[in-house]
Write a protein that holds these residues in place. Structure first.
Motif, short mmCIF file in Angstrom:
data_model
loop_
_atom_site.label_atom_id
_atom_site.label_comp_id
_atom_site.label_asym_id
_atom_site.label_seq_id
_atom_site.Cartn_x
_atom_site.Cartn_y
_atom_site.Cartn_z
N ASN A 65 0.81 -1.22 0.00
CA ASN A 65 0.00 0.00 0.00
C ASN A 65 0.84 1.27 0.00
OD1 ASN A 65 -2.35 -1.45 -0.12
ND2 ASN A 65 -2.57 -1.59 2.11
N SER A 66 2.11 1.15 0.39
CA SER A 66 2.99 2.33 0.40
C SER A 66 3.58 2.60 -0.99
CB SER A 66 4.14 2.13 1.39
OG SER A 66 5.10 1.22 0.84
N ARG A 67 3.36 1.65 -1.93
CA ARG A 67 4.01 1.79 -3.25
C ARG A 67 3.20 2.74 -4.15
NH1 ARG A 67 4.66 -3.28 -6.18
NH2 ARG A 67 6.84 -2.87 -6.65
N PRO A 68 3.89 3.37 -5.14
CA PRO A 68 3.16 4.23 -6.08
C PRO A 68 2.17 3.41 -6.92
CG PRO A 68 5.54 4.57 -6.25
CD PRO A 68 5.34 3.37 -5.38
N TYR A 69 1.14 4.09 -7.46
CA TYR A 69 0.09 3.44 -8.27
C TYR A 69 0.68 2.57 -9.39
CZ TYR A 69 -3.96 3.20 -11.45
OH TYR A 69 -4.97 2.77 -12.28
N ARG A 90 -3.66 -5.83 -3.16
CA ARG A 90 -2.39 -6.56 -3.37
C ARG A 90 -2.70 -7.89 -4.06
NH1 ARG A 90 0.20 -10.46 -0.26
NH2 ARG A 90 -1.18 -10.10 1.52
N PRO A 91 -2.00 -8.19 -5.17
CA PRO A 91 -2.23 -9.49 -5.81
C PRO A 91 -1.88 -10.61 -4.84
CG PRO A 91 -0.85 -8.08 -7.21
CD PRO A 91 -0.97 -7.41 -5.88
N PRO A 92 -2.65 -11.70 -4.83
CA PRO A 92 -2.38 -12.76 -3.85
C PRO A 92 -0.99 -13.40 -4.04
CG PRO A 92 -4.09 -13.41 -5.43
CD PRO A 92 -3.81 -11.96 -5.67
N HIS A 93 -0.45 -13.30 -5.27
CA HIS A 93 0.85 -13.92 -5.54
C HIS A 93 2.01 -12.94 -5.32
CE1 HIS A 93 -0.75 -12.15 -9.28
NE2 HIS A 93 0.49 -11.68 -9.37
N TRP A 94 1.73 -11.77 -4.79
CA TRP A 94 2.79 -10.76 -4.58
C TRP A 94 2.98 -10.56 -3.09
CZ3 TRP A 94 4.25 -6.35 -2.30
CH2 TRP A 94 5.31 -5.63 -2.86
#
Ligand SMILES: Cc1cc2nc3c(=O)[nH]c(=O)nc-3n(C[C@H](O)[C@H](O)[C@H](O)COP(=O)(O)O)c2cc1C
Length: 210
Positions: free
Chosen positions: A122-126, A166-170
């Protein structure tokens, strides 16, 4: 070169005397790297191996450090993701050129908690979040357009900049260190090496010939 207790030392001797665990020493060196490296002081090579014991190494970015270990994030369906699921043993190698220092780590990995992964994601850019959905990391890609189309597809699916799940695989891996070795460049190849080895929860340390 410093003069300490009448001995010539580049610095490890004093660390050896003062710091009882490698994470404290790592943090000290890392903060120096953050000041000195021109970019990505947190770049680190991570080695894994597949079921045939074939080693494989690539760069990632360190995104967390604590007494528990060293964290990086990735796609769990990538080559490294599959390899770490099959064989949890991994090794890290940092090289800070500006400091002429190296740190190596050996250990097993564990997956970070869901809340840790969510917090970092969630802290990452779009753009980075969309990229995590659009990239089937390490799969064959027919052409660049295919990837760009997938990016557009996920931008349409998740147009809300702050609501990209968040993608489940990430997620992230944490390397739980069993051994951490510090290497410091010395004039005329008179380098210094200090290794910490975890024995039943206690850190033992010793110097190595360079
Ligand atoms: C400086 C640098 C930092 C990188 N950081 C990451 C990272 O944090 N996570 C990641 O999955 N890939 C990162 N990559 C890309 C990986 O090196 C690699 O190309 C990718 O993860 C696929 O690896 P794999 O096929 O072995 O799984 C980085 C590459 C560079 C050069």
């Amino acid at each position: 070169m410093n003069q300490k207790n009448g001995k010539n030392t580049l610095g490890i001797d004093s660390c050896f005397e003062e710091l009882g665990n490698p994470i404290d020493l790592f943090k000290k060196w890392f903060s120096e790297a953050e000041k000195r490296e021109i970019n990505d002081p947190n770049a680190v090579a991570v080695a894994t191996s597949d079921k045939n014991n074939q080693p494989n190494v690539r760069m990632v970015l360190l995104k967390g450090i604590s007494q528990k270990g060293f964290v990086f994030y990735t796609n769990f369906k990538s080559k490294k993701g599959k390899e770490l699921k099959a064989n949890s043993k991994a090794s890290l190698c940092f090289h800070w050129k500006s400091l002429r220092r190296q740190v190596r780590v050996l250990g097993d990995v564990e997956e970070v908690t869901t809340s840790e992964a969510d917090e970092y994601y969630n802290s990452r850019p779009y753009k980075n979040k969309i990229g995590a959905w659009a990239s089937s990391q390490s799969d064959d890609l027919a052409n660049r357009e295919t990837f760009l189309n997938k990016i557009r597809e996920f931008e349409q699916k998740y147009p809300e900049k702050n609501s990209v799940p968040r993608p489940p695989h990430w997620s992230g891996w944490r390397i739980l260190p069993k051994e951490v070795e510090f290497w410091l460049d010395g004039e005329g190849r008179i380098h210094e090496r200090l290794v910490y080895i975890n024995e039943k929860g206690n850190w033992k340390k010793k110097l190595l010939f360079p």
